[in-house]
Motif scaffolding. Structure first.
Motif, PDB file in Angstrom:
ATOM      1  N   GLY A   1      22.200  10.590  -8.694  1.00  0.00           N
ATOM      2  CA  GLY A   1      22.945  10.505  -7.439  1.00  0.00           C
ATOM      3  C   GLY A   1      22.793   9.216  -6.671  1.00  0.00           C
ATOM      4  N   GLY A   2      22.114   8.238  -7.234  1.00  0.00           N
ATOM      5  CA  GLY A   2      21.992   6.933  -6.600  1.00  0.00           C
ATOM      6  C   GLY A   2      23.099   6.012  -7.071  1.00  0.00           C
ATOM      7  N   SER A   3      23.025   4.753  -6.670  1.00  0.00           N
ATOM      8  CA  SER A   3      24.025   3.779  -7.104  1.00  0.00           C
ATOM      9  C   SER A   3      23.358   2.432  -7.353  1.00  0.00           C
ATOM     10  CB  SER A   3      25.137   3.636  -6.066  1.00  0.00           C
ATOM     11  OG  SER A   3      24.611   3.261  -4.810  1.00  0.00           O
ATOM     12  N   VAL A   4      23.944   1.690  -8.267  1.00  0.00           N
ATOM     13  CA  VAL A   4      23.487   0.343  -8.585  1.00  0.00           C
ATOM     14  C   VAL A   4      24.401  -0.607  -7.830  1.00  0.00           C
ATOM     15  CG1 VAL A   4      23.087  -1.339 -10.410  1.00  0.00           C
ATOM     16  CG2 VAL A   4      22.679   1.101 -10.853  1.00  0.00           C
ATOM     17  N   ILE A   5      23.841  -1.364  -6.882  1.00  0.00           N
ATOM     18  CA  ILE A   5      24.615  -2.236  -6.008  1.00  0.00           C
ATOM     19  C   ILE A   5      24.815  -3.613  -6.626  1.00  0.00           C
ATOM     20  CG2 ILE A   5      24.679  -3.321  -3.710  1.00  0.00           C
ATOM     21  CD1 ILE A   5      24.626  -0.340  -3.430  1.00  0.00           C
ATOM     22  N   HIS A   6      23.721  -4.195  -7.127  1.00  0.00           N
ATOM     23  CA  HIS A   6      23.781  -5.559  -7.639  1.00  0.00           C
ATOM     24  C   HIS A   6      22.890  -5.671  -8.870  1.00  0.00           C
ATOM     25  CE1 HIS A   6      24.316  -9.866  -7.523  1.00  0.00           C
ATOM     26  NE2 HIS A   6      23.009 -10.046  -7.510  1.00  0.00           N
ATOM     27  N   PRO A   7      23.423  -5.363 -10.057  1.00  0.00           N
ATOM     28  CA  PRO A   7      22.611  -5.521 -11.263  1.00  0.00           C
ATOM     29  C   PRO A   7      22.595  -6.986 -11.684  1.00  0.00           C
ATOM     30  CG  PRO A   7      24.760  -4.647 -11.834  1.00  0.00           C
ATOM     31  CD  PRO A   7      24.724  -4.783 -10.327  1.00  0.00           C
TER      32      PRO A   7
ATOM     33  N   ARG B   1      13.503  14.965  -5.578  1.00  0.00           N
ATOM     34  CA  ARG B   1      14.002  15.098  -6.947  1.00  0.00           C
ATOM     35  C   ARG B   1      14.392  13.724  -7.508  1.00  0.00           C
ATOM     36  NH1 ARG B   1      18.432  18.174  -6.338  1.00  0.00           N
ATOM     37  NH2 ARG B   1      19.821  16.409  -6.582  1.00  0.00           N
ATOM     38  N   PHE B   2      15.052  12.918  -6.684  1.00  0.00           N
ATOM     39  CA  PHE B   2      15.481  11.588  -7.100  1.00  0.00           C
ATOM     40  C   PHE B   2      14.291  10.725  -7.511  1.00  0.00           C
ATOM     41  CE2 PHE B   2      16.374   7.148  -6.380  1.00  0.00           C
ATOM     42  CZ  PHE B   2      17.582   6.976  -7.020  1.00  0.00           C
ATOM     43  N   TRP B   3      13.295  10.576  -6.633  1.00  0.00           N
ATOM     44  CA  TRP B   3      12.174   9.678  -6.909  1.00  0.00           C
ATOM     45  C   TRP B   3      11.310  10.181  -8.048  1.00  0.00           C
ATOM     46  CZ3 TRP B   3      12.766   5.003  -5.984  1.00  0.00           C
ATOM     47  CH2 TRP B   3      13.507   4.576  -4.895  1.00  0.00           C
ATOM     48  N   VAL B   4      11.089  11.475  -8.143  1.00  0.00           N
ATOM     49  CA  VAL B   4      10.333  12.019  -9.270  1.00  0.00           C
ATOM     50  C   VAL B   4      11.087  11.733 -10.565  1.00  0.00           C
ATOM     51  CG1 VAL B   4       9.547  14.159 -10.359  1.00  0.00           C
ATOM     52  CG2 VAL B   4       9.080  13.752  -7.945  1.00  0.00           C
ATOM     53  N   GLY B   5      12.415  11.905 -10.550  1.00  0.00           N
ATOM     54  CA  GLY B   5      13.215  11.663 -11.743  1.00  0.00           C
ATOM     55  C   GLY B   5      13.285  10.212 -12.150  1.00  0.00           C
ATOM     56  N   VAL B   6      13.390   9.285 -11.191  1.00  0.00           N
ATOM     57  CA  VAL B   6      13.517   7.863 -11.509  1.00  0.00           C
ATOM     58  C   VAL B   6      12.170   7.260 -11.891  1.00  0.00           C
ATOM     59  CG1 VAL B   6      14.038   5.566 -10.562  1.00  0.00           C
ATOM     60  CG2 VAL B   6      15.595   7.466 -10.147  1.00  0.00           C
ATOM     61  N   LEU B   7      11.121   7.541 -11.122  1.00  0.00           N
ATOM     62  CA  LEU B   7       9.828   6.881 -11.338  1.00  0.00           C
ATOM     63  C   LEU B   7       8.782   7.747 -12.035  1.00  0.00           C
ATOM     64  CD1 LEU B   7       9.488   5.003  -7.938  1.00  0.00           C
ATOM     65  CD2 LEU B   7      10.292   4.109 -10.136  1.00  0.00           C
ATOM     66  N   GLY B   8       9.038   9.061 -12.148  1.00  0.00           N
ATOM     67  CA  GLY B   8       8.068   9.933 -12.792  1.00  0.00           C
ATOM     68  C   GLY B   8       6.779  10.085 -11.998  1.00  0.00           C
ATOM     69  N   VAL B   9       6.870  10.007 -10.668  1.00  0.00           N
ATOM     70  CA  VAL B   9       5.686  10.141  -9.814  1.00  0.00           C
ATOM     71  C   VAL B   9       5.529  11.582  -9.342  1.00  0.00           C
ATOM     72  CG1 VAL B   9       5.746   7.749  -9.034  1.00  0.00           C
ATOM     73  CG2 VAL B   9       6.990   9.491  -7.756  1.00  0.00           C
ATOM     74  N   ASP B  10       4.343  11.905  -8.840  1.00  0.00           N
ATOM     75  CA  ASP B  10       4.056  13.233  -8.319  1.00  0.00           C
ATOM     76  C   ASP B  10       3.930  13.132  -6.795  1.00  0.00           C
ATOM     77  OD1 ASP B  10       3.314  15.906  -8.051  1.00  0.00           O
ATOM     78  OD2 ASP B  10       1.202  15.496  -8.465  1.00  0.00           O
TER      79      ASP B  10
ATOM     80  N   ALA C   1       0.813  -1.211   0.000  1.00  0.00           N
ATOM     81  CA  ALA C   1       0.000   0.000   0.000  1.00  0.00           C
ATOM     82  C   ALA C   1       0.850   1.267   0.000  1.00  0.00           C
ATOM     83  CB  ALA C   1      -0.925   0.014   1.203  1.00  0.00           C
ATOM     84  N   LEU C   2       1.976   1.246   0.720  1.00  0.00           N
ATOM     85  CA  LEU C   2       2.832   2.427   0.836  1.00  0.00           C
ATOM     86  C   LEU C   2       4.263   1.984   1.031  1.00  0.00           C
ATOM     87  CD1 LEU C   2       3.326   5.533   1.376  1.00  0.00           C
ATOM     88  CD2 LEU C   2       2.936   4.998   3.787  1.00  0.00           C
ATOM     89  N   VAL C   3       5.138   2.604   0.321  1.00  0.00           N
ATOM     90  CA  VAL C   3       6.566   2.415   0.525  1.00  0.00           C
ATOM     91  C   VAL C   3       7.102   3.788   0.900  1.00  0.00           C
ATOM     92  CG1 VAL C   3       8.752   1.751  -0.497  1.00  0.00           C
ATOM     93  CG2 VAL C   3       6.645   0.597  -1.199  1.00  0.00           C
ATOM     94  N   GLU C   4       7.764   3.845   2.047  1.00  0.00           N
ATOM     95  CA  GLU C   4       8.201   5.133   2.570  1.00  0.00           C
ATOM     96  C   GLU C   4       9.710   5.148   2.742  1.00  0.00           C
ATOM     97  OE1 GLU C   4       6.125   8.093   5.521  1.00  0.00           O
ATOM     98  OE2 GLU C   4       6.624   6.213   6.479  1.00  0.00           O
ATOM     99  N   PHE C   5      10.313   6.253   2.358  1.00  0.00           N
ATOM    100  CA  PHE C   5      11.760   6.394   2.440  1.00  0.00           C
ATOM    101  C   PHE C   5      12.130   7.568   3.344  1.00  0.00           C
ATOM    102  CE2 PHE C   5      11.057   4.190  -1.489  1.00  0.00           C
ATOM    103  CZ  PHE C   5      12.039   3.217  -1.466  1.00  0.00           C
ATOM    104  N   PRO C   6      12.996   7.342   4.312  1.00  0.00           N
ATOM    105  CA  PRO C   6      13.509   8.443   5.126  1.00  0.00           C
ATOM    106  C   PRO C   6      14.597   9.182   4.353  1.00  0.00           C
ATOM    107  CG  PRO C   6      14.484   6.388   5.845  1.00  0.00           C
ATOM    108  CD  PRO C   6      13.499   6.044   4.764  1.00  0.00           C
ATOM    109  N   ALA C   7      14.763  10.458   4.641  1.00  0.00           N
ATOM    110  CA  ALA C   7      15.765  11.247   3.917  1.00  0.00           C
ATOM    111  C   ALA C   7      16.405  12.287   4.823  1.00  0.00           C
ATOM    112  CB  ALA C   7      15.108  11.942   2.727  1.00  0.00           C
ATOM    113  N   ASP C   8      17.721  12.364   4.767  1.00  0.00           N
ATOM    114  CA  ASP C   8      18.430  13.454   5.440  1.00  0.00           C
ATOM    115  C   ASP C   8      18.225  14.751   4.669  1.00  0.00           C
ATOM    116  OD1 ASP C   8      19.557  11.823   7.476  1.00  0.00           O
ATOM    117  OD2 ASP C   8      21.054  11.120   6.047  1.00  0.00           O
ATOM    118  N   ASN C   9      18.117  14.653   3.360  1.00  0.00           N
ATOM    119  CA  ASN C   9      17.900  15.799   2.488  1.00  0.00           C
ATOM    120  C   ASN C   9      16.629  15.530   1.681  1.00  0.00           C
ATOM    121  OD1 ASN C   9      17.902  17.667   0.376  1.00  0.00           O
ATOM    122  ND2 ASN C   9      20.130  17.670   0.190  1.00  0.00           N
ATOM    123  N   PRO C  10      15.452  15.865   2.239  1.00  0.00           N
ATOM    124  CA  PRO C  10      14.188  15.543   1.571  1.00  0.00           C
ATOM    125  C   PRO C  10      14.056  16.135   0.164  1.00  0.00           C
ATOM    126  CG  PRO C  10      13.774  16.154   3.841  1.00  0.00           C
ATOM    127  CD  PRO C  10      15.225  16.460   3.560  1.00  0.00           C
ATOM    128  N   GLU C  11      14.574  17.336  -0.054  1.00  0.00           N
ATOM    129  CA  GLU C  11      14.461  17.946  -1.372  1.00  0.00           C
ATOM    130  C   GLU C  11      15.207  17.110  -2.415  1.00  0.00           C
ATOM    131  OE1 GLU C  11      15.397  19.661   1.424  1.00  0.00           O
ATOM    132  OE2 GLU C  11      13.460  20.634   1.738  1.00  0.00           O
TER     133      GLU C  11
END
Length: 132
Positions: A99-105, A35-44, A21-31
């Motif tokens: 600014g993310g990283s791919v750990i295990h492709p 930007r990251f999640w909107v850019g990767v998934l195209g969500v609002d 139902a919900l996936v929530e991510f904590p952030a030290d820098n919410p802005e």
């Protein structure tokens, strides 16, 4: 083979019957996280409504994505949700560009970290359709 990682008799069909139902991510820098999640998934992601707590959240009526300022509690450490994407290689490029990283492709899946260091996974859409 994926089946070898599950106990005998366990079905992946159960996942489709119990959607997240919900996936929530904590952030030290919410802005930056927004930007990251909107850019990767195209969500609002919008500011949360009354009763939803602090932070930002999608309001799609499907599985929702939320971001909140990191706190001291155990729920504020990380999460590992799987997101379906139509083009896994393109999504992995966007992860790194933002600014993310791919750990295990390991197509058709890939374990990654977002711009805040939170782990998550991306799954090719066609693989998700086969497992449902």
């Amino acid at each position: 083979m994926i089946e070898s990682h599950y106990p005998a008799g366990m079905s992946l069909d159960a996942v489709a019957q119990h959607p997240v139902a919900l996936v929530e991510f904590p952030a030290d820098n919410p802005e930056q996280a927004l930007r990251f999640w909107v850019g990767v998934l195209g969500v609002d992601l919008q500011e949360r409504e009354a009763g939803e707590g602090a932070g930002w959240q999608t309001h799609s009526g499907r599985t929702e994505l939320g971001v909140h300022r990191r706190g001291p509690g155990p729920g504020d450490r990380f999460s590992l949700p799987y997101f379906s994407v139509p083009d896994l290689p393109a999504a992995l490029r966007r992860v790194e560009e933002l600014g993310g990283s791919v750990i295990h492709p390991s197509p058709p899946w890939a374990i990654c970290r977002d711009s805040e260091g939170n782990p998550f996974a991306l799954m090719a859409t066609q693989q998700r359709q086969r497992t449902q």
